[in-house]
Design an enzyme around this catalytic site. Structure first.
Site, PDB file in Angstrom:
ATOM      1  N   HIS A  90       0.850  -1.196   0.000  1.00  0.00           N
ATOM      2  CA  HIS A  90       0.000   0.000   0.000  1.00  0.00           C
ATOM      3  C   HIS A  90       0.883   1.242   0.000  1.00  0.00           C
ATOM      4  O   HIS A  90       1.959   1.248   0.595  1.00  0.00           O
ATOM      5  CB  HIS A  90      -0.916  -0.020   1.231  1.00  0.00           C
ATOM      6  CG  HIS A  90      -1.972   1.032   1.159  1.00  0.00           C
ATOM      7  ND1 HIS A  90      -1.739   2.339   1.513  1.00  0.00           N
ATOM      8  CD2 HIS A  90      -3.258   0.972   0.731  1.00  0.00           C
ATOM      9  CE1 HIS A  90      -2.844   3.046   1.309  1.00  0.00           C
ATOM     10  NE2 HIS A  90      -3.785   2.236   0.835  1.00  0.00           N
ATOM     11  N   GLU A 162      -3.982   2.364  -7.098  1.00  0.00           N
ATOM     12  CA  GLU A 162      -4.387   3.454  -6.212  1.00  0.00           C
ATOM     13  C   GLU A 162      -3.521   4.679  -6.491  1.00  0.00           C
ATOM     14  O   GLU A 162      -2.385   4.752  -6.019  1.00  0.00           O
ATOM     15  CB  GLU A 162      -4.223   3.033  -4.743  1.00  0.00           C
ATOM     16  CG  GLU A 162      -5.084   1.859  -4.356  1.00  0.00           C
ATOM     17  CD  GLU A 162      -5.435   1.875  -2.864  1.00  0.00           C
ATOM     18  OE1 GLU A 162      -6.603   1.649  -2.556  1.00  0.00           O
ATOM     19  OE2 GLU A 162      -4.541   2.143  -2.032  1.00  0.00           O
TER      20      GLU A 162
HETATM   21  P1  13P Z   1      -9.706   6.320   0.634  1.00  0.00           P
HETATM   22  O1  13P Z   1     -10.852   5.514   0.094  1.00  0.00           O
HETATM   23  O2  13P Z   1      -9.920   6.788   2.050  1.00  0.00           O
HETATM   24  O3  13P Z   1      -9.281   7.404  -0.304  1.00  0.00           O
HETATM   25  O4  13P Z   1      -8.447   5.302   0.739  1.00  0.00           O
HETATM   26  C1  13P Z   1      -8.121   4.535  -0.358  1.00  0.00           C
HETATM   27  C2  13P Z   1      -7.127   3.519   0.065  1.00  0.00           C
HETATM   28  O5  13P Z   1      -5.993   3.844   0.355  1.00  0.00           O
HETATM   29  C3  13P Z   1      -7.550   2.113   0.147  1.00  0.00           C
HETATM   30  O6  13P Z   1      -6.475   1.261   0.305  1.00  0.00           O
END
Ligand code: 13P
Length: 244
Positions: A90, A162
């Protein structure tokens, strides 16, 4: 449809979440649902999910089975408490805890070796996006990380795209930007692992996914699911995303 709870909730709050969440997704057989709480809540989450289709995952996993690795939690330990998945790489781990593409690969292999499904995260920061380097950055993360897997290993992972600039900021990538980036990631997969692997790998989108944008994101054929942070902490809002 995966929820990443990050560093939120106690075991009691975990149980309370599941009590409200379970009836709301009882008939949601169109998708897999995974909730990833902190290590300390895994046991409570697995217990509270028992008898439902909801799966439970960790937010990280060690590459070794056991040993002198203070602060780490291994695949067999996660298996033993009933977790089925582990988020790996992550952006918050990369940003604050020195996670690199190399350690992401090792952790991914560790998860697979011990029967967990890794959800491997990649994503660019705002400066990369603004300087037109998104695809190059993602290709680099892919080449140094995921591309080190064998074909058999690759077939068992889930990728999460992401964009770091969209995490917790309320700025979602537009569905078009997300879809275009997913296409670029899939092209990398095709080049390395072949067409079948590219067609079948699931690529989740993460970054400010909310009940009001889940439907349009999921409407993109390139987007196979979502990895939700903030909006997954509330049972009603996460259920509404699951049932987009
Ligand atoms: P948010 O949905 O709070 O933007 O976070 C996304 C995330 O990092 C999921 O792993």
């Amino acid at each position: 449809m995966a929820g990443n709870w990050k560093m939120y909730k106690t075991p009691a709050e975990t149980v309370a979440f599941f009590e409200k969440f379970r009836p709301l997704v009882e008939n949601s057989s169109h998708c897999e649902i995974v909730i990833c709480p902190s290590f300390t809540n895994l046991q409570a989450a697995v217990g509270a999910a028992k008898g439902s289709a909801i799966q439970v995952g960790a937010q990280n996993v060690a590459w070794a089975k056991e040993g002198a690795f203070t602060g780490e939690v291994s695949g067999p330990m996660l298996n033993a408490v009933g977790a089925s998945h582990a988020i790996v790489g992550h952006s918050e781990r990369r940003q604050y805890f020195n996670e690199t593409d190399e350690t992401v690969l090792k952790r991914t292999q560790g998860a697979l070796e011990f029967g967990l499904t890794p959800i491997v995260c990649i994503g660019e920061v705002l400066a990369d996006r603004e300087s037109g380097r998104t695809e190059a950055v993602l290709a680099g993360q892919f080449q140094k990380g995921i591309a080190g897997l064998t074909e058999q290993q690759f077939a068992k992972i889930v990728i999460a795209y992401e964009p770091v600039w969209a995490i917790g900021t309320g700025k979602t990538a537009t569905p078009e930007i997300a879809a275009e980036t997913h296409r670029a990631i899939r092209a990398q997969v095709r080049e390395k692992f072949g067409k079948d692997a590219a067609d079948s790998v699931r690529i989740l989108y993460g970054g400010s996914v909310k009940p009001d944008n889940a439907k349009v994101l999921m409407g993109q054929p390139e987007i196979d699911g979502v990895l939700v942070g903030g909006a997954a902490l509330d049972p009603v809002s996460f259920a509404s995303i699951v049932n987009f």
